[in-house]
Design a protein around this motif. Structure first.
Motif, mmCIF file in Angstrom:
data_model
loop_
_atom_site.group_PDB
_atom_site.id
_atom_site.type_symbol
_atom_site.label_atom_id
_atom_site.label_comp_id
_atom_site.label_asym_id
_atom_site.label_seq_id
_atom_site.Cartn_x
_atom_site.Cartn_y
_atom_site.Cartn_z
ATOM 1 N N LEU A 147 0.997 -1.193 -0.095
ATOM 2 C CA LEU A 147 -0.057 -0.069 0.097
ATOM 3 C C LEU A 147 1.016 1.144 0.068
ATOM 4 O O LEU A 147 0.477 2.345 -0.623
ATOM 5 C CB LEU A 147 -1.074 -0.030 1.141
ATOM 6 C CG LEU A 147 -1.707 1.130 1.454
ATOM 7 C CD1 LEU A 147 -2.772 1.424 0.324
ATOM 8 C CD2 LEU A 147 -2.717 1.181 2.447
ATOM 9 N N THR A 148 1.900 1.197 0.912
ATOM 10 C CA THR A 148 2.935 2.254 0.679
ATOM 11 C C THR A 148 3.367 2.615 -0.535
ATOM 12 O O THR A 148 3.385 3.883 -1.147
ATOM 13 C CB THR A 148 4.054 2.258 1.789
ATOM 14 O OG1 THR A 148 3.487 1.956 2.852
ATOM 15 C CG2 THR A 148 5.048 3.266 1.744
ATOM 16 N N GLU A 149 3.848 1.550 -1.463
ATOM 17 C CA GLU A 149 4.423 1.601 -2.675
ATOM 18 C C GLU A 149 3.421 2.106 -3.724
ATOM 19 O O GLU A 149 3.715 3.020 -4.375
ATOM 20 C CB GLU A 149 5.027 0.458 -3.174
ATOM 21 C CG GLU A 149 5.786 0.589 -4.587
ATOM 22 C CD GLU A 149 6.802 1.403 -4.443
ATOM 23 O OE1 GLU A 149 7.475 1.851 -5.612
ATOM 24 O OE2 GLU A 149 7.509 1.775 -3.420
ATOM 25 N N PHE A 150 2.110 1.726 -3.758
ATOM 26 C CA PHE A 150 1.028 1.983 -4.550
ATOM 27 C C PHE A 150 0.726 3.512 -4.015
ATOM 28 O O PHE A 150 0.556 4.251 -5.146
ATOM 29 C CB PHE A 150 -0.343 1.337 -4.074
ATOM 30 C CG PHE A 150 -1.524 1.509 -4.928
ATOM 31 C CD1 PHE A 150 -1.558 1.533 -6.347
ATOM 32 C CD2 PHE A 150 -2.373 1.933 -4.262
ATOM 33 C CE1 PHE A 150 -2.558 1.960 -7.012
ATOM 34 C CE2 PHE A 150 -3.702 2.300 -4.993
ATOM 35 C CZ PHE A 150 -3.617 2.274 -6.439
ATOM 36 N N ARG A 151 0.765 4.161 -3.029
ATOM 37 C CA ARG A 151 0.177 5.516 -2.905
ATOM 38 C C ARG A 151 1.552 6.302 -3.209
ATOM 39 O O ARG A 151 1.345 7.438 -3.827
ATOM 40 C CB ARG A 151 0.205 5.667 -1.096
ATOM 41 C CG ARG A 151 -1.064 5.301 -0.507
ATOM 42 C CD ARG A 151 -1.149 5.268 0.619
ATOM 43 N NE ARG A 151 -2.960 5.105 0.946
ATOM 44 C CZ ARG A 151 -3.236 4.930 2.245
ATOM 45 N NH1 ARG A 151 -2.263 4.659 3.260
ATOM 46 N NH2 ARG A 151 -4.564 4.524 2.496
ATOM 47 N N ARG A 152 2.788 5.730 -3.143
ATOM 48 C CA ARG A 152 3.922 6.507 -3.416
ATOM 49 C C ARG A 152 3.736 6.688 -5.239
ATOM 50 O O ARG A 152 3.949 7.889 -5.872
ATOM 51 C CB ARG A 152 5.212 5.926 -3.108
ATOM 52 C CG ARG A 152 6.600 6.684 -3.773
ATOM 53 C CD ARG A 152 7.745 5.859 -3.595
ATOM 54 N NE ARG A 152 7.811 4.853 -4.760
ATOM 55 C CZ ARG A 152 8.084 5.127 -6.062
ATOM 56 N NH1 ARG A 152 8.339 6.392 -6.355
ATOM 57 N NH2 ARG A 152 7.897 4.313 -6.943
ATOM 58 N N TRP A 153 3.464 5.561 -5.766
ATOM 59 C CA TRP A 153 3.443 5.556 -7.387
ATOM 60 C C TRP A 153 2.096 6.632 -7.663
ATOM 61 O O TRP A 153 2.291 7.350 -8.509
ATOM 62 C CB TRP A 153 3.119 4.046 -7.725
ATOM 63 C CG TRP A 153 2.983 4.373 -9.429
ATOM 64 C CD1 TRP A 153 3.968 4.285 -10.212
ATOM 65 C CD2 TRP A 153 1.771 4.280 -10.192
ATOM 66 N NE1 TRP A 153 3.425 4.372 -11.432
ATOM 67 C CE2 TRP A 153 2.022 4.589 -11.404
ATOM 68 C CE3 TRP A 153 0.525 4.390 -9.683
ATOM 69 C CZ2 TRP A 153 1.101 4.372 -12.315
ATOM 70 C CZ3 TRP A 153 -0.491 4.410 -10.586
ATOM 71 C CH2 TRP A 153 -0.200 4.060 -12.077
ATOM 72 N N VAL A 154 0.939 6.632 -6.975
ATOM 73 C CA VAL A 154 0.073 7.465 -7.520
ATOM 74 C C VAL A 154 0.172 8.836 -7.238
ATOM 75 O O VAL A 154 -0.101 9.455 -7.947
ATOM 76 C CB VAL A 154 -1.352 6.918 -6.565
ATOM 77 C CG1 VAL A 154 -2.298 7.967 -6.698
ATOM 78 C CG2 VAL A 154 -1.732 5.589 -6.951
ATOM 79 N N GLY A 155 1.259 9.072 -6.289
ATOM 80 C CA GLY A 155 1.761 10.659 -5.917
ATOM 81 C C GLY A 155 2.552 11.164 -7.269
ATOM 82 O O GLY A 155 2.764 12.376 -6.953
ATOM 83 N N LEU A 156 3.015 10.279 -7.996
ATOM 84 C CA LEU A 156 3.891 10.614 -9.113
ATOM 85 C C LEU A 156 2.754 11.398 -10.284
ATOM 86 O O LEU A 156 3.142 11.604 -11.160
ATOM 87 C CB LEU A 156 4.710 9.541 -9.666
ATOM 88 C CG LEU A 156 5.711 9.018 -8.356
ATOM 89 C CD1 LEU A 156 6.431 7.846 -9.448
ATOM 90 C CD2 LEU A 156 6.515 10.130 -8.270
ATOM 91 N N LEU A 157 1.279 10.873 -10.053
ATOM 92 C CA LEU A 157 0.722 11.137 -11.309
ATOM 93 C C LEU A 157 0.368 12.478 -11.392
ATOM 94 O O LEU A 157 0.205 13.192 -10.313
ATOM 95 C CB LEU A 157 -0.604 10.338 -11.100
ATOM 96 C CG LEU A 157 -0.408 8.711 -11.009
ATOM 97 C CD1 LEU A 157 -1.795 7.918 -10.879
ATOM 98 C CD2 LEU A 157 0.191 8.265 -12.333
ATOM 99 N N ASP A 158 -0.083 13.170 -12.386
ATOM 100 C CA ASP A 158 -0.736 14.393 -12.545
ATOM 101 C C ASP A 158 -2.098 14.153 -13.202
ATOM 102 O O ASP A 158 -2.298 13.303 -13.992
ATOM 103 C CB ASP A 158 0.237 15.191 -13.841
ATOM 104 C CG ASP A 158 1.571 15.524 -13.222
ATOM 105 O OD1 ASP A 158 1.901 15.557 -11.989
ATOM 106 O OD2 ASP A 158 2.544 15.749 -13.918
ATOM 107 N N GLU A 159 -3.047 14.896 -13.015
ATOM 108 C CA GLU A 159 -4.352 14.984 -13.277
ATOM 109 C C GLU A 159 -4.573 15.009 -14.816
ATOM 110 O O GLU A 159 -5.248 14.415 -15.419
ATOM 111 C CB GLU A 159 -5.162 15.949 -12.653
ATOM 112 C CG GLU A 159 -6.601 15.898 -12.760
ATOM 113 C CD GLU A 159 -7.479 16.939 -11.936
ATOM 114 O OE1 GLU A 159 -8.690 16.796 -12.148
ATOM 115 O OE2 GLU A 159 -6.825 17.753 -11.159
#
Length: 305
Positions: A232-244
């Protein structure tokens, strides 16, 4: 008597050389313009791999997508190719190439990575949110599993009766000695379909911590029963790299779908790869498990003899 004039072969040769020279010059100019144009566009190849390569893995859990390579940049597009194979219970049938291409306007095309297919797609599509316990369904699945050889390898989806927080999932793993690894992925959102909305359908969000590795054979260290925390930590880190504005429509994903799943952080089911039927049958005794959807089974020929 009519005389046929002999061709001026020297003239023909000179003309051919000129054509070849012009063609070569145009090719070199085109290549130079291509490279310069992508430089001025400030293209980020690493981000393409990290963003779209991972999105492809999330949306296509029916494939074991391992590593990839860049195909360079051309005037109309740049591309990244993933290597992988269908996720089946039997022996490998060899790797296939799956291309992800991005044009100058940022539009992504991935015609063979738009979502899962086959029996595993059906199994994933069967998972819904908060369906609760269904004893009759559980018993039907138990009967099916019991009638098969327990040593068969299986690819399956373990559907929970209710969504699981990370704390509950770690406790579940400890009860059943489920160890995190490449053969366990977490479904953070079931798939979605509503023809009155836009987009009309979205793929399930299926995550394994190895998805952010460009080469999943690199020896990623998993944390056994407590792996859901790291995942979950890694998933959230990856999602944090996204732009809208990132174009994820080629994978039937979108920014809101992924950020919502990351914020909620609950798991609706597990996609398990090459587990023994006996292991899956034991999970049906847990009231947290609604059912097991078998996608594929096969004998482990390597373990025979």
């Amino acid at each position: 008597m009519m005389h046929v004039r002999e061709p001026d072969w020297a003239y023909v040769a000179r003309s051919l050389v000129k054509v070849l020279a012009v063609t070569a010059a145009l090719f070199l100019a085109f290549s130079a313009a291509d490279r310069m144009l992508w430089v001025f566009m400030d293209s980020d190849d690493e981000r393409m791999v990290r963003l779209y390569g991972t999105a492809a893995r999330i949306a296509n859990p029916d494939k074991r997508l391992t590593h990839g390579y860049g195909d360079g940049r051309w005037l109309l597009k740049k591309s990244y190719t993933l290597l992988g194979e269908p996720r089946r219970a039997g022996p490998s049938e060899g790797e296939t190439e799956y291309e992800i291409a991005e044009n100058l306007f940022g539009t992504i095309q991935a015609p063979f990575l738009d979502g899962p297919s086959g029996s595993l797609a059906d199994a994933i599509g069967s998972v819904d949110a908060e369906l609760g316990v269904d004893e009759a369904l559980t018993e039907r699945v138990r009967k099916t599993i019991d009638e098969l050889p327990q040593t068969l390898d299986a690819v399956a989806v373990v559907e929970f009766a209710h969504s699981m927080t990370t704390e509950r999932l770690v406790a579940f793993n400890r009860r059943h000695r489920v160890c995190g690894g490449a053969d366990v992925s977490y479904m953070y959102s079931p798939s979605y379909y509503d023809d009155s909305s836009e987009p009309a359908s979205l793929n399930a969000v299926v995550w394994n911590r190895g998805m952010t590795e460009d080469d999943t054979q690199a020896g990623l260290t998993y944390q056994c029963e407590t792996e859901p925390w790291a995942a979950l930590t890694e998933f959230r880190r990856w999602v944090g790299l996204l732009d809208e504005g990132d174009d994820l429509s080629a994978f039937e994903l979108d920014y809101g779908w992924l950020t919502g799943a990351a914020k909620e952080g609950v798991v609706y089911g597990l996609v398990v790869d090459r587990w023994k039927l006996a292991e899956l049958g034991k999970l049906l005794d847990d009231p947290e498990v609604r059912t097991v959807h078998l996608a594929d089974v096969a004998f482990d020929l390597g373990g025979m003899g």
